[in-house]
Write a protein that holds these residues in place. Structure first.
Motif, PDB file in Angstrom:
ATOM      1  N   ASN A 624     -16.456 -33.239  -3.523  1.00  0.00           N
ATOM      2  CA  ASN A 624     -16.669 -33.338  -4.967  1.00  0.00           C
ATOM      3  C   ASN A 624     -17.962 -34.030  -5.364  1.00  0.00           C
ATOM      4  N   ARG A 625     -18.760 -34.436  -4.382  1.00  0.00           N
ATOM      5  CA  ARG A 625     -20.032 -35.099  -4.713  1.00  0.00           C
ATOM      6  C   ARG A 625     -20.951 -35.087  -3.512  1.00  0.00           C
ATOM      7  N   THR A 626     -22.228 -35.248  -3.799  1.00  0.00           N
ATOM      8  CA  THR A 626     -23.187 -35.402  -2.707  1.00  0.00           C
ATOM      9  C   THR A 626     -22.987 -36.768  -2.055  1.00  0.00           C
ATOM     10  N   SER A 627     -23.554 -36.926  -0.866  1.00  0.00           N
ATOM     11  CA  SER A 627     -23.416 -38.196  -0.149  1.00  0.00           C
ATOM     12  C   SER A 627     -24.766 -38.612   0.431  1.00  0.00           C
ATOM     13  N   PRO A 628     -25.521 -39.432  -0.299  1.00  0.00           N
ATOM     14  CA  PRO A 628     -26.779 -39.938   0.279  1.00  0.00           C
ATOM     15  C   PRO A 628     -26.570 -40.658   1.604  1.00  0.00           C
ATOM     16  N   VAL A 629     -25.404 -41.261   1.783  1.00  0.00           N
ATOM     17  CA  VAL A 629     -25.131 -41.967   3.035  1.00  0.00           C
ATOM     18  C   VAL A 629     -25.021 -40.971   4.184  1.00  0.00           C
ATOM     19  N   LEU A 630     -24.233 -39.909   3.993  1.00  0.00           N
ATOM     20  CA  LEU A 630     -24.092 -38.920   5.065  1.00  0.00           C
ATOM     21  C   LEU A 630     -25.421 -38.216   5.339  1.00  0.00           C
ATOM     22  N   ARG A 631     -26.175 -37.917   4.301  1.00  0.00           N
ATOM     23  CA  ARG A 631     -27.459 -37.246   4.497  1.00  0.00           C
ATOM     24  C   ARG A 631     -28.464 -38.175   5.180  1.00  0.00           C
ATOM     25  N   GLY A 632     -28.481 -39.430   4.763  1.00  0.00           N
ATOM     26  CA  GLY A 632     -29.386 -40.372   5.418  1.00  0.00           C
ATOM     27  C   GLY A 632     -28.993 -40.624   6.857  1.00  0.00           C
TER      28      GLY A 632
END
Length: 808
Positions: A624-632
């Protein structure tokens, strides 16, 4: 694009945003110049003593590491610690954010000193490492069966899931042998030998093929007859000539009603085999889960010949074009089951699964491609049976065992033939012996021969036949072909020129697609795409076929880099990708029509390389949302080889943070800032978050967006080394500023996959040597592959974990 162009472009971008490191940075506010004013041979140790030990000392032990007694000039005496330092320094992660950084020239002097000392100590005699024997994993087993017998099988029907280590499923020391696994190999040998030759005495059984709940079923399915929509199309291996029954079950609503009751026409489903319609069934829109037959229909018994046939169960397509509904139709046709009985919305029936049952009333076994491949001779008289069987089994066993076979290999197989022939004749005898081949450790395990004169712990060169297997499983994910075996027997693989000739021959073969679908897919974590199902309410235009296209895009892109021998850096800088109409529409790329993939240039500069691929952006998001943590974290782990530490156990998840404030929904960035206010979270998130926030303009499904929760997306941030970021273009430039970390991490992963073992600190001098050689060819893909193939780790090993074999 050449390395010089890439680096020049990166330098231009960096200079343009003020990223060029000043030459007169001072460490302390006292005004005393730092190490760059020291003699060159003392800079490295000065940096260690005055910078590194502030955190890494006996008292603070940050990262569980003390450098109080570490001597940079004698780094070779503690290579494990030296390699940890090299990795962090090359990635620019040390000193950490929030501390004063010495001049970049001094940090470079330190890391180059460490590398020089460690590499010099290794010299021309690096440790090649050792590994236990490998076994065929699921993918390798299926490819081996395909190459050996011409059969396409589903290995998951026989073998349990593989253990992933270092990102790959072929790491030898975690390939545990269990009773369940061994039983799986034995069951597979029995079933596959019957599929290959057929079985006129087969008892009826059922095979079920499921349609993904996330599949869109308004469009044509590849393999099904034209004029149909949805459903499923599979290749099924029929055991014998006989009658088979086909049962089709359909999606229903939570109340049990058939999904599609309000369809403005009566639905029909067609059952076809090899494109020929064998049954056309009318569907009752009032079917219910509680009916005697449930929400399903079944054909009459249909006569099918043995062998592989394409079976399609698909709906007759009744209309083409836009619909006039009360709401705008979305791409995913089954986003919400509740609309299945709502008027004013056009819905259609959806197939849930296809079950094939049989055979009944068998009449024999017809000729099939696999039978033709196996039965290369037929005995005309009883005295010809055994010589014919010998010829068949010798040829198959040689391919299956990946080496010439001896009498000790063939005699037991002939014994199995005799047993089977006594019971059921020549074909049953061959089938029994084939089952023995497929159950043999020489097929299931990749055993490497130990020289008789070995000394424990002494490095030795592996045999050329074993080298042939290493080569083929590395580049093809399958056994060596006759040409590679012949090259090994002729001694061609012992010569670097002959080895390169074979490598380039293998790379020119279509089977090299395994480097995309096997190596790159696992290195880039594409399997995680199956775990993410974007929220249907927020993203109703995302569905299974689009996810499959995303994965295929990334695989084809990497295959292209290999087959065209492009530069590694195109992974990040390519202004093109491989898309079909569906994926192009998702990306907003015009003038692309059709289901086939083709190279297309991006219309603007926001998409470049794999960081803009929908596969990467979706697998690093939540539903339901992007994840800057997972992408980083993905950037740090997959591209830079510096995974962040796990979060402390008492830190709450981001989803525990309020998502509403002052009567409005908060953006992902605002929630991240609230989460980062926790002191326990701040140190790691200062490193991770800016990498992911730079990609925040891409939504959960990889589509470009300008707003999040109605507010403009803010993709700005500051990298751990002080580099300002304002979006994906800045992130790419910042990564290209540290090419050594990128190419070394890539080489590490490719070497781990090629060797079937984890890369250790002792392998790093070899990896640096491979990267230096690749630089001379502008980092072309072939240079990494040849560098690995010609490395001591690939050509040699040391004993201790291998299994001795008898005479070959």
């Amino acid at each position: 694009m050449t390395k010089s162009v890439v680096l020049a472009s990166a330098a231009t971008l960096l200079a343009g945003v003020g990223l060029v490191a000043p030459t007169s940075v001072r460490l302390h506010s006292t005004g005393v110049a730092f190490a760059s004013s020291m003699p060159p041979d003392t800079i490295a140790q000065t940096v260690v003593e005055t910078v590194c030990t502030r955190c890494h000392n006996d008292e603070r032990l940050r990262g569980d590491l003390s450098l109080t007694r570490f001597d940079a000039e004698r780094a070779d005496q503690n290579p494990a610690v030296a390699e940890k330092m090299i990795r962090k320094l090359r990635a620019g992660m040390m000193p950490p954010p929030g501390t004063t950084r010495p001049p970049e020239a001094d940090l470079l002097a330190l890391v180059e000193t460490l590398e020089a000392r460690v590499d010099a100590a290794v010299g021309d005699d690096p440790d090649p490492g050792a590994r236990p024997f490998q076994r065929l994993n699921r993918a390798e087993y299926a490819r081996s069966i395909r190459d050996l017998l011409g059969l396409e099988i589903d290995p998951s029907a026989y073998l349990p899931s593989e253990t992933i280590s270092a990102g790959f499923d072929n790491i030898a020391d975690v390939q545990n042998l269990s009773a369940t696994l061994l039983e799986g190999y034995l069951s597979a040998a029995s079933e596959i030998s019957r599929l290959a030759l057929g079985d006129a005495d087969a008892t009826p059984s059922e095979t079920e093929y499921e349609v993904s709940r996330y599949a869109e079923q308004r469009q044509h399915v590849e393999g099904a007859p034209m004029g149909t929509r949805g459903g499923i199309s599979v290749v099924h291996n029929f055991l014998a000539d006989g009658e088979y029954v086909f049962r089709m079950a359909f999606q229903h609503e939570s109340t049990g009603n058939f999904f599609g009751q309000t369809t403005p026409y009566d639905e029909q489903i067609e059952l076809s085999v090899d494109g020929e319609r064998l049954a056309l069934l009318n569907l009752d829109r009032w079917m219910h889960r509680q009916d005697a037959n449930g929400v399903q229909v079944q054909t009459e018994p249909l006569r099918i010949s043995a062998g592989p046939h394409r079976v399609s169960a698909a709906f007759i397509k009744r209309f083409e074009g836009p619909v006039d509904d009360l709401m705008s139709p979305h791409e995913w046709s089954l986003a919400d089951k509740k609309i299945g009985y709502s008027h004013g919305i056009t819905v259609v029936a959806h197939l849930r699964d296809l079950t094939i049952g049989g055979p009944f009333n068998t009449t024999g076994v017809s000729e099939t491609p696999s039978r033709a491949r196996i039965l290369t001779c037929r005995p005309g008289a009883d005295d010809e049976a055994r010589p014919c069987a010998r010829a068949i089994l010798e040829r198959i066993a040689t391919r299956a065992y990946r080496r010439p076979i001896a009498a000790s290999d063939l005699d037991p197989l002939l014994g199995l033939f005799d047993e089977g022939a006594t019971v059921g004749g020549f074909e049953v005898g061959v089938r029994t012996a084939l089952q023995g081949i497929l159950a043999s450790p020489d097929f299931v395990f990749r055993l490497e021969e130990l020289p008789e004169d070995r000394s424990d712990g002494t490095t030795y060169r592996i045999s050329e036949l074993d080298l042939a297997s290493r080569l083929s499983f590395f580049l093809w994910g399958s056994p060596p072909d006759a040409g590679l075996i012949a090259a090994a027997q002729n001694g061609a693989l012992s010569d670097p020129v002959g080895r390169e000739r074979q490598v380039r021959r293998l790379l020119a073969d279509p089977r090299t697609e395994a480097l995309g679908s096997r190596f790159a897919a696992q290195w880039l974590r594409l399997q995680d795409l199956d775990k993410v199902h974007p929220d249907a309410i927020l993203f109703p235009d995302f569905y299974q076929q689009l996810a499959d296209d995303m994965r295929r895009e990334t695989e084809l892109f990497f295959e292209h880099l290999v087959t065209e021998d492009r530069s590694f850096f195109e992974l990040l800088t390519a202004d093109y990708s491989f898309v079909n109409e569906r994926l192009a529409r998702h990306y907003g790329m015009p003038a692309v029509a059709g289901d086939y993939f083709r190279p297309v240039r991006y219309p603007d500069s926001v998409r470049r390389g794999i960081l803009s691929h929908g596969s990467i952006l979706t697998l690093t998001s939540h539903a339901n949302r992007t994840s800057p943590v997972l992408r980083g974290k993905w950037v740090m782990e997959v591209l830079l080889g510096t995974p962040p530490p796990p979060p402390p156990p008492d830190v709450p998840d981001l989803d525990a943070t309020d998502d509403v404030e002052d009567g409005r929904f908060l953006t992902v960035r605002e929630r991240m800032e609230m989460h980062r206010a926790n002191p326990a979270c701040r140190s790691c998130h200062r490193v991770i978050d800016p990498l992911g926030l730079a990609l925040e303009n891409f939504d959960v499904t990889g589509a470009w967006r300008g707003k999040d929760q109605g507010r403009p997306v803010d993709a700005s941030g500051e990298l751990y080394d002080g580099t300002p970021l304002h979006g994906p273009e800045d992130l790419r430039a910042a990564l290209l500023r540290r090419p050594e970390s990128l190419v070394r991490t890539f080489t590490e992963n490719m070497m781990a996959y090629a060797l079937g073992r984890r890369v250790e600190y002792s392998d790093m001098p070899t990896i640096r040597a491979i990267v230096r050689e690749a630089e001379a060819t502008d980092y072309r893909m072939s240079s990494f592959i040849l560098g690995i193939v010609n490395s001591p780790a690939f050509l040699t090993t040391r004993p201790g974990s291998l299994v001795e074999q008898g005479e070959h």
